[in-house]
Structure formats: C-alpha cells, structure tokens
Motif scaffolding. Structure first.
Motif, short mmCIF file in Angstrom:
data_model
loop_
_atom_site.label_atom_id
_atom_site.label_comp_id
_atom_site.label_asym_id
_atom_site.label_seq_id
_atom_site.Cartn_x
_atom_site.Cartn_y
_atom_site.Cartn_z
N PRO A 66 17.28 7.16 -4.24
CA PRO A 66 16.18 7.52 -5.13
C PRO A 66 14.89 6.80 -4.75
O PRO A 66 14.92 5.71 -4.18
CB PRO A 66 16.66 7.06 -6.50
N CYS A 67 13.79 7.43 -5.09
CA CYS A 67 12.50 6.74 -4.91
C CYS A 67 12.28 5.86 -6.13
O CYS A 67 12.40 6.31 -7.27
CB CYS A 67 11.35 7.75 -4.82
N ILE A 68 11.94 4.63 -5.88
CA ILE A 68 11.67 3.71 -7.00
C ILE A 68 10.18 3.36 -7.05
O ILE A 68 9.78 2.47 -7.77
CB ILE A 68 12.51 2.42 -6.88
N TYR A 69 9.41 4.09 -6.26
CA TYR A 69 7.98 3.75 -6.15
C TYR A 69 7.08 4.82 -6.73
O TYR A 69 5.96 4.99 -6.27
CB TYR A 69 7.63 3.48 -4.68
N GLY A 70 7.58 5.58 -7.68
CA GLY A 70 6.66 6.46 -8.40
C GLY A 70 6.87 7.94 -8.16
O GLY A 70 6.14 8.74 -8.73
N ILE A 71 7.82 8.33 -7.32
CA ILE A 71 8.14 9.75 -7.21
C ILE A 71 9.51 9.95 -7.84
O ILE A 71 10.52 9.47 -7.34
CB ILE A 71 8.09 10.24 -5.74
N ASP A 72 9.49 10.63 -8.98
CA ASP A 72 10.68 10.70 -9.82
C ASP A 72 11.60 11.81 -9.34
O ASP A 72 11.73 12.84 -9.98
CB ASP A 72 10.22 10.96 -11.27
N MET A 73 12.22 11.61 -8.15
CA MET A 73 12.96 12.73 -7.58
C MET A 73 14.35 12.90 -8.19
O MET A 73 14.73 13.98 -8.55
CB MET A 73 13.03 12.62 -6.07
N ALA A 74 15.12 11.86 -8.35
CA ALA A 74 16.46 11.94 -8.93
C ALA A 74 17.17 10.62 -8.65
O ALA A 74 16.72 9.84 -7.81
CB ALA A 74 17.28 13.07 -8.30
N PHE B 131 3.42 2.97 3.89
CA PHE B 131 2.90 4.16 3.23
C PHE B 131 4.03 5.15 2.96
O PHE B 131 4.91 5.33 3.80
CB PHE B 131 1.87 4.86 4.13
N CYS B 132 3.97 5.80 1.83
CA CYS B 132 5.00 6.77 1.46
C CYS B 132 4.94 7.99 2.38
O CYS B 132 3.97 8.75 2.36
CB CYS B 132 4.80 7.22 0.02
N VAL B 133 6.01 8.20 3.16
CA VAL B 133 6.01 9.34 4.09
C VAL B 133 6.21 10.66 3.33
O VAL B 133 5.83 11.72 3.81
CB VAL B 133 7.09 9.11 5.18
N PHE B 134 6.77 10.57 2.13
CA PHE B 134 7.02 11.79 1.35
C PHE B 134 5.71 12.42 0.84
O PHE B 134 5.67 13.60 0.53
CB PHE B 134 7.96 11.47 0.18
N GLU B 135 4.65 11.62 0.77
CA GLU B 135 3.34 12.19 0.44
C GLU B 135 2.97 13.22 1.51
O GLU B 135 2.45 14.28 1.20
CB GLU B 135 2.26 11.09 0.42
N SER C 260 5.47 3.14 7.70
CA SER C 260 5.68 4.02 6.55
C SER C 260 6.94 3.61 5.82
O SER C 260 7.82 2.96 6.38
CB SER C 260 5.82 5.47 7.01
N CYS C 261 7.03 4.03 4.56
CA CYS C 261 8.26 3.87 3.79
C CYS C 261 9.13 5.10 4.03
O CYS C 261 8.65 6.23 3.91
CB CYS C 261 7.93 3.75 2.30
N PHE C 262 10.41 4.86 4.39
CA PHE C 262 11.37 5.95 4.58
C PHE C 262 12.57 5.74 3.66
O PHE C 262 13.65 6.25 3.93
CB PHE C 262 11.86 5.98 6.04
N ALA C 263 12.38 4.94 2.60
CA ALA C 263 13.53 4.45 1.84
C ALA C 263 14.40 5.56 1.26
O ALA C 263 15.62 5.40 1.16
CB ALA C 263 13.06 3.52 0.72
N CYS C 264 13.80 6.69 0.86
CA CYS C 264 14.65 7.73 0.26
C CYS C 264 15.55 8.40 1.31
O CYS C 264 16.51 9.07 0.95
CB CYS C 264 13.82 8.75 -0.51
N PHE C 265 15.24 8.18 2.58
CA PHE C 265 16.09 8.73 3.65
C PHE C 265 17.02 7.67 4.25
O PHE C 265 17.96 8.01 4.97
CB PHE C 265 15.23 9.32 4.77
N GLY D 15 0.81 -1.22 0.00
CA GLY D 15 0.00 0.00 0.00
C GLY D 15 0.84 1.26 0.00
O GLY D 15 0.53 2.22 0.71
N ILE D 16 1.89 1.28 -0.82
CA ILE D 16 2.85 2.39 -0.75
C ILE D 16 2.21 3.71 -1.18
O ILE D 16 2.37 4.73 -0.52
CB ILE D 16 4.10 2.06 -1.60
N ARG D 17 1.50 3.68 -2.29
CA ARG D 17 0.85 4.91 -2.78
C ARG D 17 -0.58 4.98 -2.26
O ARG D 17 -1.25 3.95 -2.11
CB ARG D 17 0.84 4.94 -4.31
N PRO D 18 -1.07 6.19 -1.99
CA PRO D 18 -2.42 6.29 -1.42
C PRO D 18 -3.53 6.05 -2.44
O PRO D 18 -3.36 6.30 -3.63
CB PRO D 18 -2.46 7.75 -0.92
S1 SF4 Z 1 11.24 6.06 -1.24
FE1 SF4 Z 1 10.58 8.01 -0.33
S2 SF4 Z 1 9.31 8.98 -1.88
FE2 SF4 Z 1 9.51 6.82 -2.45
S3 SF4 Z 1 7.74 5.78 -1.54
FE3 SF4 Z 1 9.39 5.62 -0.04
S4 SF4 Z 1 9.14 7.44 1.27
FE4 SF4 Z 1 7.93 7.78 -0.58
#
Ligand code: SF4
Length: 455
Positions: free
Chosen positions: A355-363, A206-210, A408-413, A143-146
């Motif tokens: 990098p986010c690999i779950y749909g937020i194309d940050m870098a 859940f994506c915390v960056f949302e 929550s997902c904190f993977a980008c951090f 359930g990563i994306r809302p």
């Molecule tokens: S990697 Fe960061 S931006 Fe991507 S889903 Fe996880 S928390 Fe959200």
C-alpha cells in the motif's frame, strides 16, 4: 474561509468567493488519507495562536501518534481531530511560539520548518499563510509529493503561486518557476521578496505513481512532462508484448490515464490505436471513490465500448495499473460483450504489492490483487486472455537518476519505503481501515483465485 464536500464548482459559488477578501489565499481539494471523511476535515486548517495560520497539505503523516504525544507533552497541545495536517500545523505553530513574537524573522520561520520536518515523518507538501507575515511553502525531507512554484508579472510587481501541479499555472497565466525540492522551504514576505532555504533534504524519493497515474498529463513534474513519460511507459511495454507472442489487432486505452501509454505501445508495435472505450466525463475517478460498490458503479456508468471498433478483434487494452482487479474485470467483460475475440490487459505500472502510505489511498495489502495472487490467477480473475505488467526494472531504469532528476519512490511496487521501517504504521492503518471499510475486494476473491472463464 469556506469549506464543503463535493466538487469545487458545487462548493464554491460566486457569493462565497465575494466574501473571501484579501491579497493572499489558499485552496485545497482532497480525499481522505488519514482520518475520517467529513467536511470538518476539509482543508485549510487554521489556528490563531501565535499568529493566524492557515495551512493546506498534500501527503500523509506516518508517525502521527508520536507527533500527537509530543505535541501534548512538549507543547501542551491537544489536536482536535484525527487529521494529519493538524499535527503538522500545530507542530509548526508551537515552534513559532517559542520565538520572539514581536520580531519574527525569516530565520525564525525556517527554524520552525526545520523542527517540524525533524519531528513529522511521511510525505507532505504544504502551503501556509502566516497572517501579517507572508506565504510559506515547504515539503518533507524526501520531497515525495510534488509542489511547484509559479510567478506572474503584473503592473504592480510580481505575484506568486504554489500548487501540486503546474497545469493550473497555464490557466492562470503564471509562469512555472521551479519545483519546491526535498526538504526545501520557500517564504514570500509581505513585500513579495522570495526567501529560500534547503533545510532537511534527504536523497530524493519522488512518487513515481504521479507520473504513471495521479498527475494530469499536461503537468510537468521534476522537469518531466507527464504525457511524454506515459508514452515512454507504453513504448517499453512493447518488448513484453512481443515476448508473450501477442499480436493484437488494435490497442485501446482505459480512459483517460491509459491514453498516452496505449498510444506509445501502439506506435512501438505498429498496430492501430483507437479510443474504443468512451468515458462519461460527468462521473468521478473510480479510484478515489471510497467504497468498492461505489467504484464498480462508477466504472459501469463511466465507460461505454464502441462495438464497431471492437467486434471480432483481438484487443490490447492499456490501463495505468491494476489495483484490486475489479475494475479491470469489468472492463474485460465490457469488451467481450462488445464482441472482442481476445482481450489482453496491459498495465503500464508493475504489480502493486504494497500500500501507499504517502497520500495515495490505493488499498491495503489484503485488497491489492497482485499482493495476493500470481499473474496467472489475476488473468483468470479479470477474465483476460493475457495480463501483461510493466517490468519493474524497466520502470526503475526510466526514472533512474538521470539528467539531475533524482531518485523516485517505488514502494508500492517493491515494499521498500523510503522513510524506513513502517511495519507498525501498516498494522495501524490496516486496523483503522478495517473499522471504516468492511467490504474488501481482494479479500472477497476467496482464498482461491476464481475459476477461469472459457476465454
Ligand atoms: S508508495 Fe507508490 S504511490 Fe506511494 S509515494 Fe511511493 S510510488 Fe507513490
């Protein structure tokens, strides 16, 4: 179906809407994650076999090569594009194909969702019209994306809607019903009967960056009002500002996602908040402009400092995050040009190191300034007097499992991806993006951090 590139108002004119008849519809806006950026890849995607299907999704598939191979070997399907939605749709359609097509039941539909969730890895919140049968919504097992469900009562009975964010329900007079949870599927049949199944649920991620940036402030995600969470993010930054011995004269935000955190910080440290950077609302979000030059151009035209507020002051400027550092540097320069004596750059997110690999194309990592440079180097690069990041532990505490909200997902951090080992996938997208994006921001910082300015 009608598709095009650009803002919704540019693509959809009344003459297009008139042609879209029927009692069920889906719409989609996206920017590219997987695959090239052209209007052929705009969603929905459709297929006519074994039923008319029209599908949209939010997220990103990370095992697309495996799924493409499987589709070919198991179902003799060759995807037409490089888009990850096509893989989800054909996997689901192929699983429906093996059912008794004359008697397709809700159980059959949920079975096909179950297999799709087992085969397709990554993040996806999907909505699908199954022609002649109904409307289906399902998410990936984490359930990563809302994905939220709404309902409106009409004289003819209830009608339903699914959306990434609850905000649109307010406009449309729908009531928020609930989040579609991890691995859950919801099917609304032609008689408007609602069927639920929790299929492949894993511990939530859940994506915390949302909450930090992506979602709109007036959305409620997993029971949390985004605006309130951002105020809390600002308040907990007060400790780090105090620890650094900073005494700003004013707290300002980088509009508009920095606003609530800036106001929370100002309240917590008892310093006036002002909106001292004015945004031109006719420019898009710099974050989602696909090229570096385009992003810098958007920032330049988008923000204008109010000199009368800034001149002669020590300014704490709060942004949601620091990704490449180029936007932050531009903002610091704008404030100095407007007369700020000191600029403290405060990020309501911790350093983004993966990098986010779950749909937020940050870098990619090579572009992420915090993946390559120390805080001191970043401070010098963006030409600030001090850089303060949100503390990762504080962020994790804030979004820790409490009040039943789940993980929550904190993977980008942290670099720890909830779907497991992703080294191969990261290598692949690095190669793919290098072929699509020759200009790299952080790579162009040179191996050494730039020399600090006099400030
Ligand atoms: S990697 Fe960061 S931006 Fe991507 S889903 Fe996880 S928390 Fe959200």
């Amino acid at each position: 179906m009608h598709k095009g590139q650009g803002l919704v108002n540019d693509v959809f004119k009344p003459k297009h809407i008139k042609k879209l008849t029927g009692n069920t519809g889906i719409g989609h806006v996206r920017y590219t994650t997987q695959g090239a950026n052209d209007s052929d890849l705009a969603q929905p995607f459709t297929t006519s076999y074994p039923f008319g299907l029209a599908m949209v999704h939010n997220g990103n598939v990370i095992n697309f090569r495996d799924v493409a191979r499987l589709l070919h070997e198991k179902y003799h399907v060759l995807p037409k594009t490089t888009n990850d939605l096509e893989l989800i749709m054909y996997t689901f359609a192929s699983e429906l194909r093996v059912k008794d097509l004359d008697r397709l039941s809700v159980v059959d539909i949920f079975d096909a969702v179950e297999t799709t969730q087992e085969l397709v890895k990554g993040a996806y919140a999907t909505v699908t019209i199954i022609a002649g049968h109904g409307l289906l919504a399902f998410t990936d097992p984490l359930g990563i994306r809302p994905l939220v469900m709404g309902r409106r009562d009409t004289p003819d009975g209830p009608v339903y809607a699914f959306a990434s964010e609850s905000t649109c329900f307010d406009y449309l007079d729908f009531e928020f019903v609930e989040d579609v949870g991890p691995g859950q599927a919801v099917f609304i049949d032609n008689d408007f009967k609602v069927h639920y199944k929790n299929i492949n649920a894993l511990p939530k991620a859940f994506c915390v960056f949302e909450q930090i940036y992506f979602a709109r402030e007036d959305s409620t995600i997993h029971g949390r009002l985004v605006a309130r969470e951002r105020v809390r993010l600002g308040k907990i930054l007060a400790r780090k500002v105090a620890d650094a011995g900073l005494k700003p004269d004013m707290v300002i935000d980088v509009p508009s996602s920095g606003y609530f955190s800036a106001s929370g910080l100002a309240e917590a440290i008892d310093v006036p908040y002002r909106r001292a950077l004015v945004k031109n609302n006719h420019m898009g979000r710099s974050f989602i402009v696909p090229t570096q030059a385009g992003r810098e151009d958007v920032v330049k035209k988008k923000l204008n400092p109010i000199r009368a507020f800034v001149e002669g002051k020590k300014i704490a400027v709060v942004d949601d995050s620091i990704v490449r550092g180029t936007t932050s540097r531009r903002i610091v320069r704008l404030l100095r040009e407007a007369g700020a004596t000191e600029v403290y750059f405060i990020s309501s997110a911790p350093p983004i190191v993966s990098p986010c690999i779950y749909g937020i194309d940050m870098a990619m990592s090579t572009e992420l300034i915090a993946a390559n440079y120390s805080e001191e180097e970043i401070c010098r690069y963006i030409e600030a007097d001090k850089v303060i990041y949100q503390d990762l532990n504080d962020l994790q505490d804030l979004f820790a499992e409490e009040r039943g909200h789940g993980g929550s997902c904190f993977a980008c951090f942290t670099g720890k991806y909830p779907t497991g080992e992703v080294t191969h996938y990261l290598r692949h997208i690095q190669e793919e993006r290098q072929s699509h994006r020759p200009a790299k921001a952080a790579a162009s910082l040179s191996a050494k951090a730039p020399a600090p300015t006099e400030h």
